[in-house]
Design an enzyme around this catalytic site. Structure first.
Site, PDB file in Angstrom:
ATOM      1  N   TYR A 292       0.858  -1.181   0.000  1.00 34.85           N
ATOM      2  CA  TYR A 292       0.000   0.000   0.000  1.00 34.85           C
ATOM      3  C   TYR A 292       0.893   1.228   0.000  1.00 34.85           C
ATOM      4  O   TYR A 292       1.739   1.391   0.878  1.00 34.85           O
ATOM      5  CB  TYR A 292      -0.918   0.026   1.237  1.00 34.85           C
ATOM      6  CG  TYR A 292      -1.847   1.209   1.228  1.00 34.85           C
ATOM      7  CD1 TYR A 292      -2.882   1.291   0.296  1.00 34.85           C
ATOM      8  CD2 TYR A 292      -1.678   2.270   2.115  1.00 34.85           C
ATOM      9  CE1 TYR A 292      -3.727   2.396   0.266  1.00 34.85           C
ATOM     10  CE2 TYR A 292      -2.526   3.378   2.084  1.00 34.85           C
ATOM     11  CZ  TYR A 292      -3.537   3.435   1.155  1.00 34.85           C
ATOM     12  OH  TYR A 292      -4.379   4.522   1.114  1.00 34.85           O
TER      13      TYR A 292
ATOM     14  N   ASP B  85       9.542   2.633   0.843  1.00 33.21           N
ATOM     15  CA  ASP B  85       8.422   3.380   1.421  1.00 33.21           C
ATOM     16  C   ASP B  85       8.459   3.133   2.930  1.00 33.21           C
ATOM     17  O   ASP B  85       8.080   2.059   3.404  1.00 33.21           O
ATOM     18  CB  ASP B  85       7.100   2.894   0.798  1.00 33.21           C
ATOM     19  CG  ASP B  85       5.907   3.677   1.343  1.00 33.21           C
ATOM     20  OD1 ASP B  85       6.065   4.367   2.369  1.00 33.21           O
ATOM     21  OD2 ASP B  85       4.822   3.585   0.739  1.00 33.21           O
TER      22      ASP B  85
ATOM     23  N   LYS C   1       3.307  10.084   8.114  1.00 29.54           N
ATOM     24  CA  LYS C   1       2.849   9.706   9.458  1.00 29.54           C
ATOM     25  C   LYS C   1       3.667  10.362  10.570  1.00 29.54           C
ATOM     26  O   LYS C   1       3.470  11.527  10.848  1.00 29.54           O
ATOM     27  CB  LYS C   1       2.855   8.170   9.587  1.00 29.54           C
ATOM     28  CG  LYS C   1       2.130   7.520   8.381  1.00 29.54           C
ATOM     29  CD  LYS C   1       1.090   6.561   8.761  1.00 29.54           C
ATOM     30  CE  LYS C   1       0.567   5.808   7.558  1.00 29.54           C
ATOM     31  NZ  LYS C   1      -0.836   5.601   7.518  1.00 29.54           N
TER      32      LYS C   1
HETATM   33  C1  PLP Z   1       3.296   2.421   3.466  1.00 28.14           C
HETATM   34  C2  PLP Z   1       2.368   3.560   3.149  1.00 28.14           C
HETATM   35  N1  PLP Z   1       2.638   4.356   2.106  1.00 28.14           N
HETATM   36  C3  PLP Z   1       1.845   5.400   1.793  1.00 28.14           C
HETATM   37  C4  PLP Z   1       0.726   5.676   2.523  1.00 28.14           C
HETATM   38  C5  PLP Z   1      -0.141   6.850   2.160  1.00 28.14           C
HETATM   39  O1  PLP Z   1      -0.006   7.840   3.119  1.00 28.14           O
HETATM   40  P1  PLP Z   1      -1.195   8.926   3.312  1.00 28.14           P
HETATM   41  O2  PLP Z   1      -2.350   8.174   3.911  1.00 28.14           O
HETATM   42  O3  PLP Z   1      -0.595   9.940   4.234  1.00 28.14           O
HETATM   43  O4  PLP Z   1      -1.503   9.471   1.974  1.00 28.14           O
HETATM   44  C6  PLP Z   1       0.405   4.872   3.611  1.00 28.14           C
HETATM   45  C7  PLP Z   1      -0.808   5.146   4.410  1.00 28.14           C
HETATM   46  O5  PLP Z   1      -1.252   4.374   5.212  1.00 28.14           O
HETATM   47  C8  PLP Z   1       1.224   3.783   3.922  1.00 28.14           C
HETATM   48  O6  PLP Z   1       0.927   2.946   4.924  1.00 28.14           O
END
Ligand code: PLP
Length: 440
Positions: free
Chosen positions: A172, A255, A282
């Protein structure tokens, strides 16, 4: 109740499930304990599709409407208090309304909440990230993790002159078209620019990468799958990926939007891997909206406002309030604090694992430091395919059963610790799991 209001139990539970009766009881108890949330959910459904503004936070019959959070505790509109084991999907690593984070954010806000020119807060937050993360020479900020992965992918495409990006099954990376699950609203050609690789599977990846080697701009990976079930990548798998990307000339993007909480240098420091680009989010906003990406200077140079080839704006990028809260949060996250949080997480996972095993239910738990995920399957979980085979009714039962016992986890079982949690709250979750499973 509105036409699209809270979902009734009957709409959701197949009648042939062996958990149907238990789920009905647990759901009725939840509804009875949350009448005000239900009334607000009904109002919400008239003005927000399905009553929510985040698909991820919705669950049937309706999520509780929260009115306050302090430390590890959240309180809903009915006055129910729960221990927050989700912390806005892992972002509140110090818990809610941490006094120092709040006072630093309020001090920043008192001097102005947004400017059309840089502030020292964004510079300082960038310095903290560069100091901590060995692979990061320079950083850019965004307002969300979604924007961060979108920007990192554009950067990789521009740097390599290649169109395709590979991601992993069950990963994700936010909601933009390139990372959302292909489907409604996402044009077919977007999907053709993405390659999906099997997680923790070296031969499978090698074959798939070789097939697109000449057109591959980047491989993006969460070193621990977060939303996909809190599943850690194997060391050899990440070693292989680093070599495979060097060999094919693609960039490796870590990521770390969730995993940055696991080590001051991110999960990449624990694995000893140096990616080309890293995405953040986050915790680096201390509970306020933020995202960011950074990496090798020669790659980041493409974003240089006069010499680079990529334009990337954002009205609220580098927001001073988020940056001030993020700096305060990261300062509090010293190596001993992170070690202790990870240790507490690992101990909790071990205890819950034992409780689930003793119950004889098809349920288990995965974890990585202060992150963990309950799974309604007894299978060993090394990739997201096993997660997909979990029993949906038992998943729901575990979630609602813990909600009724005062513990807030993600509907899919994902959870995390915050530094605000007490020994009693950690023991309490183990007791709640034991009580719940023995009631089934
Ligand atoms: C690993 C990862 N990347 C990207 C995102 C996207 O972040 P945002 O919700 O701040 O757009 C998330 C969100 O949960 C995530 O867990």
């Amino acid at each position: 109740m509105g036409r699209l209001g809270p979902t009734s139990r009957e709409e959701n539970v197949p009648t042939d499930s062996i958990y149907t009766e238990a789920l009905r009881r647990v759901s009725e108890e939840y509804v009875a304990r949350n009448p005000r949330s239900m009334a607000i959910a009904d109002r919400a459904a008239r003005v927000l599709p399905g009553g929510t503004t985040r698909t991820t936070t919705f669950f049937a019959p309706f999520p509780p409407v929260l009115v306050a959070g302090e430390g590890s505790e959240i309180v809903d509109a009915d006055g129910n208090s729960r221990v927050d084991y989700l912390n806005n999907y892992t972002s509140l690593v110090l818990g809610h309304a941490h006094p120092n984070v709040l006072s630093r954010a309020m001090a920043a806000a008192g001097r102005g909440t947004a400017f059309s020119s840089p502030t020292d807060y964004e510079v300082r937050l960038a310095e903290v990230l560069v100091e901590r993360v060995g692979s990061v020479d320079q950083v850019r900020f965004t307002n969300s993790g979604t924007e961060a992965t979108m920007a990192a992918m554009r950067l990789a495409r521009a740097f390599t002159g290649r169109p395709k990006v590979a991601r992993f099954e069950g990963s994700y990376h936010g909601t933009h078209d390139y990372t959302a699950t292909p489907g409604a609203g996402i044009p077919g050609p977007v999907g053709e620019l993405m390659v999906t690789l099997p997680f923790n599977d070296i031969p499978g990846c090698e074959e798939a990468i070789d097939q697109v080697a000449d057109s591959l701009a980047a491989v993006i990976i969460e070193p621990v799958l977060g939303a996909g079930g809190v599943i850690a990548a194997d060391q050899e798998f990440l070693d292989f990926l680093r070599q495979a990307t060097v060999r094919t000339g693609a960039l490796l993007i870590f990521d770390e939007i969730v995993t940055f909480r696991l080590h001051t240098g991110g999960a990449q420091a624990t694995y000893g891997i140096t990616p080309d680009l890293t995405t953040f989010g986050k915790i680096i906003g201390g509970g306020f909206p933020i995202g960011g990406f950074g990496g090798r200077e020669d790659v980041m140079a493409l974003l240089h406002p006069t010499r680079g080839s990529i334009q990337w704006g954002g009205t609220f990028n580098g927001n001073p309030v988020s940056a001030a809260a993020g700096i305060a949060t990261l300062e509090a996250l010293t190596p001993p604090v992170i070690d202790e949080l990870n240790r507490a997480g690992e101990e909790l996972v071990e205890r819950i694992d034992k409780a689930l095993e003793a119950s004889g239910l098809p349920a288990g738990i995965t974890g990585a430091g202060s992150l963990f995920n309950l799974h309604a399957t007894a299978e060993e979980i090394t990739d997201n395919r096993a997660v997909g085979r979990a029993d949906p009714e038992l998943t729901e039962l575990l979630h609602l059963g813990l909600m009724n016992r005062g513990y807030f986890l993600a509907p899919r079982g994902m959870a995390c610790l915050s530094t605000a949690m007490t020994r009693d709250e950690l023991d309490g979750l183990v007791d709640a799991v034991e009580d719940l499973v023995s009631s089934l």
